[in-house]
Design a protein around this motif. Structure first.
Motif: not given
Length: 79
Positions: A43-62
């Motif tokens: 579930w978390h890996v899927a969220a990281l993939k989505r945010l990475a592709r979006r270009g926003q929110g990746l560092g915050t999520y982590i």
């Protein structure tokens, strides 16, 4: 690795790489963290993939999810 778009303009994330069951994230100053389904869950890996592709929110999520922040599979210095 693919350059992170950093739409917010203030992310510490520089780049990322997406695989079938992992996301590798390079933060400034060149440290790469590998997050895998085995280390943080599908579930978390899927969220990281989505945010990475979006270009926003990746560092915050982590940083806001303790199981992700400390759950990387490996850490390495990227030259």
């Amino acid at each position: 690795m693919e350059r992170y778009r950093n739409l917010s303009g203030d992310s510490g994330v520089e780049a990322y790489e997406i695989g079938d069951d992992f996301v590798a994230v390079r933060f400034r100053p060149g440290v790469v963290y590998w997050y895998t389904e085995a280390s943080i869950g599908e579930w978390h890996v899927a969220a990281l993939k989505r945010l990475a592709r979006r270009g926003q929110g990746l560092g915050t999520y982590i940083s806001q999810h303790a199981e992700v922040n400390g759950g990387y599979a490996r850490k390495e210095v990227d030259d």
